[in-house]
Design a protein around this motif. Structure first.
Motif, mmCIF file in Angstrom:
data_model
loop_
_atom_site.group_PDB
_atom_site.id
_atom_site.type_symbol
_atom_site.label_atom_id
_atom_site.label_comp_id
_atom_site.label_asym_id
_atom_site.label_seq_id
_atom_site.Cartn_x
_atom_site.Cartn_y
_atom_site.Cartn_z
ATOM 1 N N ASP A 110 49.457 -43.466 80.558
ATOM 2 C CA ASP A 110 50.275 -42.267 80.505
ATOM 3 C C ASP A 110 51.498 -42.526 81.376
ATOM 4 O OD1 ASP A 110 51.264 -39.713 80.371
ATOM 5 O OD2 ASP A 110 49.814 -38.850 81.784
ATOM 6 N N VAL A 111 52.669 -42.629 80.736
ATOM 7 C CA VAL A 111 53.900 -42.825 81.515
ATOM 8 C C VAL A 111 54.278 -41.463 82.085
ATOM 9 C CG1 VAL A 111 56.297 -43.609 81.487
ATOM 10 C CG2 VAL A 111 54.601 -44.736 80.036
ATOM 11 N N ARG A 112 53.982 -41.268 83.367
ATOM 12 C CA ARG A 112 54.173 -39.958 83.993
ATOM 13 C C ARG A 112 55.642 -39.657 84.216
ATOM 14 N NH1 ARG A 112 49.405 -38.772 86.754
ATOM 15 N NH2 ARG A 112 50.256 -36.705 87.085
ATOM 16 N N ARG A 113 56.389 -40.714 84.461
ATOM 17 C CA ARG A 113 57.817 -40.524 84.717
ATOM 18 C C ARG A 113 58.521 -41.842 84.463
ATOM 19 N NH1 ARG A 113 62.708 -39.068 85.168
ATOM 20 N NH2 ARG A 113 63.851 -39.267 87.116
ATOM 21 N N GLN A 114 59.586 -41.783 83.705
ATOM 22 C CA GLN A 114 60.388 -42.973 83.512
ATOM 23 C C GLN A 114 61.837 -42.672 83.770
ATOM 24 O OE1 GLN A 114 60.659 -44.832 79.662
ATOM 25 N NE2 GLN A 114 62.109 -46.272 80.563
ATOM 26 N N GLY A 115 62.390 -43.290 84.804
ATOM 27 C CA GLY A 115 63.813 -43.156 85.064
ATOM 28 C C GLY A 115 64.519 -44.364 84.486
ATOM 29 N N ARG A 116 65.758 -44.575 84.900
ATOM 30 C CA ARG A 116 66.503 -45.735 84.403
ATOM 31 C C ARG A 116 65.981 -47.028 85.008
ATOM 32 N NH1 ARG A 116 71.900 -45.187 82.614
ATOM 33 N NH2 ARG A 116 72.663 -46.640 84.177
ATOM 34 N N ARG A 117 65.526 -46.927 86.271
ATOM 35 C CA ARG A 117 65.143 -48.149 86.961
ATOM 36 C C ARG A 117 63.643 -48.311 87.157
ATOM 37 N NH1 ARG A 117 68.272 -48.219 92.381
ATOM 38 N NH2 ARG A 117 67.667 -46.040 92.316
ATOM 39 N N VAL A 118 62.932 -47.179 87.290
ATOM 40 C CA VAL A 118 61.529 -47.282 87.667
ATOM 41 C C VAL A 118 60.656 -46.400 86.780
ATOM 42 C CG1 VAL A 118 61.596 -45.453 89.414
ATOM 43 C CG2 VAL A 118 60.030 -47.378 89.724
ATOM 44 N N ALA A 119 59.419 -46.842 86.564
ATOM 45 C CA ALA A 119 58.461 -46.039 85.792
ATOM 46 C C ALA A 119 57.182 -45.877 86.598
ATOM 47 C CB ALA A 119 58.140 -46.735 84.462
ATOM 48 N N ASN A 120 56.583 -44.685 86.489
ATOM 49 C CA ASN A 120 55.277 -44.413 87.104
ATOM 50 C C ASN A 120 54.276 -44.308 85.958
ATOM 51 O OD1 ASN A 120 53.013 -42.629 87.788
ATOM 52 N ND2 ASN A 120 53.996 -42.405 89.777
ATOM 53 N N VAL A 121 53.260 -45.160 85.987
ATOM 54 C CA VAL A 121 52.286 -45.195 84.887
ATOM 55 C C VAL A 121 50.870 -44.962 85.421
ATOM 56 C CG1 VAL A 121 51.392 -46.536 82.933
ATOM 57 C CG2 VAL A 121 53.738 -46.906 83.727
ATOM 58 N N ALA A 122 50.160 -44.023 84.814
ATOM 59 C CA ALA A 122 48.746 -43.800 85.150
ATOM 60 C C ALA A 122 47.910 -44.484 84.067
ATOM 61 C CB ALA A 122 48.445 -42.312 85.182
ATOM 62 N N VAL A 123 46.846 -45.152 84.470
ATOM 63 C CA VAL A 123 45.989 -45.869 83.516
ATOM 64 C C VAL A 123 44.530 -45.450 83.732
ATOM 65 C CG1 VAL A 123 45.380 -48.137 82.571
ATOM 66 C CG2 VAL A 123 47.535 -47.860 83.828
ATOM 67 N N GLN A 124 43.866 -45.126 82.642
ATOM 68 C CA GLN A 124 42.437 -44.806 82.709
ATOM 69 C C GLN A 124 41.671 -45.885 81.946
ATOM 70 O OE1 GLN A 124 41.651 -42.191 84.558
ATOM 71 N NE2 GLN A 124 43.816 -41.639 84.736
ATOM 72 N N ALA A 125 40.544 -46.301 82.495
ATOM 73 C CA ALA A 125 39.714 -47.294 81.801
ATOM 74 C C ALA A 125 38.310 -46.731 81.633
ATOM 75 C CB ALA A 125 39.670 -48.602 82.582
ATOM 76 N N TRP A 126 37.733 -46.965 80.470
ATOM 77 C CA TRP A 126 36.412 -46.411 80.199
ATOM 78 C C TRP A 126 35.602 -47.323 79.273
ATOM 79 C CZ3 TRP A 126 40.855 -44.941 77.669
ATOM 80 C CH2 TRP A 126 40.830 -45.029 76.279
ATOM 81 N N GLN A 127 34.297 -47.051 79.248
ATOM 82 C CA GLN A 127 33.408 -47.677 78.262
ATOM 83 C C GLN A 127 32.670 -46.561 77.556
ATOM 84 O OE1 GLN A 127 31.370 -50.371 81.017
ATOM 85 N NE2 GLN A 127 32.481 -52.090 80.119
ATOM 86 N N LEU A 128 32.141 -46.853 76.393
ATOM 87 C CA LEU A 128 31.429 -45.821 75.638
ATOM 88 C C LEU A 128 29.932 -45.920 75.914
ATOM 89 C CD1 LEU A 128 33.311 -46.036 72.216
ATOM 90 C CD2 LEU A 128 33.673 -44.393 74.085
ATOM 91 N N ASP A 129 29.293 -44.773 76.140
ATOM 92 C CA ASP A 129 27.841 -44.797 76.353
ATOM 93 C C ASP A 129 27.113 -44.766 75.005
ATOM 94 O OD1 ASP A 129 27.800 -42.217 75.434
ATOM 95 O OD2 ASP A 129 27.481 -41.302 77.399
ATOM 96 N N GLU A 130 25.792 -44.706 75.036
ATOM 97 C CA GLU A 130 24.992 -44.782 73.804
ATOM 98 C C GLU A 130 25.356 -43.649 72.842
ATOM 99 O OE1 GLU A 130 23.884 -44.852 76.878
ATOM 100 O OE2 GLU A 130 23.283 -46.961 77.023
ATOM 101 N N ALA A 131 25.753 -42.498 73.405
ATOM 102 C CA ALA A 131 26.093 -41.340 72.572
ATOM 103 C C ALA A 131 27.549 -41.381 72.114
ATOM 104 C CB ALA A 131 25.817 -40.055 73.352
ATOM 105 N N GLY A 132 28.261 -42.467 72.491
ATOM 106 C CA GLY A 132 29.659 -42.575 72.097
ATOM 107 C C GLY A 132 30.590 -41.781 72.998
ATOM 108 N N GLU A 133 30.069 -41.308 74.125
ATOM 109 C CA GLU A 133 30.890 -40.553 75.078
ATOM 110 C C GLU A 133 31.592 -41.513 76.027
ATOM 111 O OE1 GLU A 133 31.288 -37.168 75.243
ATOM 112 O OE2 GLU A 133 30.055 -36.989 73.426
#
Lengths: 156, 155
Positions: A110-133
């Motif tokens: 998720d690019v939270r903020r992008q200016g001309r020179r700098v960007a702030n990016v949030a990243v989430q990482a996940w795996q799926l459980d047996e139920a697909g959650e």
């Protein structure tokens, strides 16, 4: 490889994520891929023995999880923004929520903020459980420089 | 000298610890010095670690892995144990790109241990260059004494 950004643009135009990943050696070494669906990018780290950090559990290496997420942020910026060069990481901060199991790890940015020179990016990482959650594995936040000062002053 | 024997023994344990970690073997990471609560490790330069093919600079992610493992190793040295620790969080500031073609070193110190948490800091550098490449702060969760051992047969 002087025409790197031209090759990035070409991969984007032809809708070929693999061609973009192929440009970054370390992304290839880890085994990263991504795809676009419904306007969103989803990144995947296929399981490889070489990405293990704790062979007794076994669990993915915490550094590999971080490296995958940082790669995802760079690839996301290259794919979605008109960056004039490969984004340069300024800082990277990661919270580990659960061990990464020996299976595919997914991530979205998720690019939270992008200016001309700098960007702030949030990243989430996940795996799926047996139920697909979704089972969150880690959460990261990073800043990238997007342009050189010279390019900036030249109005590029 | 007893001190040297101790540090040699610690280095031998650290080497075995690094060797059991598949990704550390993939990168060719190795410990070079171990203190009572410090660890210095290095990673060689390899084409497969490059993040920017134009400049040949290694990927920030390689630095992340080096920092995570070196900091965790310093915590294990401070605990004087071979139990695993779990990274809670880690922050890295990148001050300058690594010089391509040369090995990168990390020096980590576990500067505080509490009953459950370990605090570490780490600097990343290349010999002969004063400017560090990166600095990091991290926290680790200690695991129970009956947790899995890192090196079979040592604990």
């Amino acid at each position: 490889m002087k025409d790197l950004m031209a090759r990035v643009a070409e991969a984007r135009r032809s809708g070929d994520p693999d061609a973009l990943v192929a440009l970054i050696p370390y992304a290839r070494l880890l085994g990263i891929s991504f795809s676009e669906a419904g306007g969103a990018l989803e990144f995947r780290l296929a399981f490889r023995e070489g990405n293990v950090g704790n062979p007794h559990l076994p669990a993915l290496h915490g550094g590999v999880i971080g490296a995958f997420m940082e790669n995802a942020a760079v690839l996301h910026l290259l794919w979605t923004q008109q960056a004039s060069r490969v984004p340069k990481v300024v800082d990277f901060s990661i919270d580990y929520l659960r061990p990464g199991r020996p299976e595919t790890l997914c991530a979205a940015c998720d690019v939270r903020r992008q200016g001309r020179r700098v960007a702030n990016v949030a990243v989430q990482a996940w795996q799926l459980d047996e139920a697909g959650e979704r089972r969150e594995v880690a959460s990261a936040r990073c800043h990238f420089l997007l342009a050189d000062p010279e390019a900036e002053s030249a109005g590029i | 000298m007893v001190a040297d024997e101790d540090s040699d023994a610690r280095l031998a344990i650290a080497r075995r610890f690094f060797e059991t970690i598949p990704h550390s073997a993939v990168l060719g990471m190795e410990p070079v010095a171990v203190g009572e609560r410090t660890l210095t490790a290095r990673v060689p330069y390899r084409e497969s670690m490059v993040g920017n093919p134009v400049t040949g600079v290694i990927h920030g992610g390689v630095i992340t892995t080096l920092v995570d493992q070196t900091s965790g190793g310093a915590v294990i040295a401070a605990l004087n144990a071979t139990r695993a620790v779990a990274t809670l969080d880690l922050r890295i500031d990148y001050m300058r790109p690594a010089v391509p073609g040369e090995a990168v070193y990390a020096h980590a110190e576990c500067y505080k241990l509490t009953e459950q948490i370990a605090f570490a800091r780490c600097s990343v550098y290349q010999p002969g260059v004063d400017d560090p490449i990166a600095m990091s702060m991290s926290t680790f969760m200690r695991v129970a004494d009956d947790g899995p051992t890192l090196v079979e047969g040592v604990a």
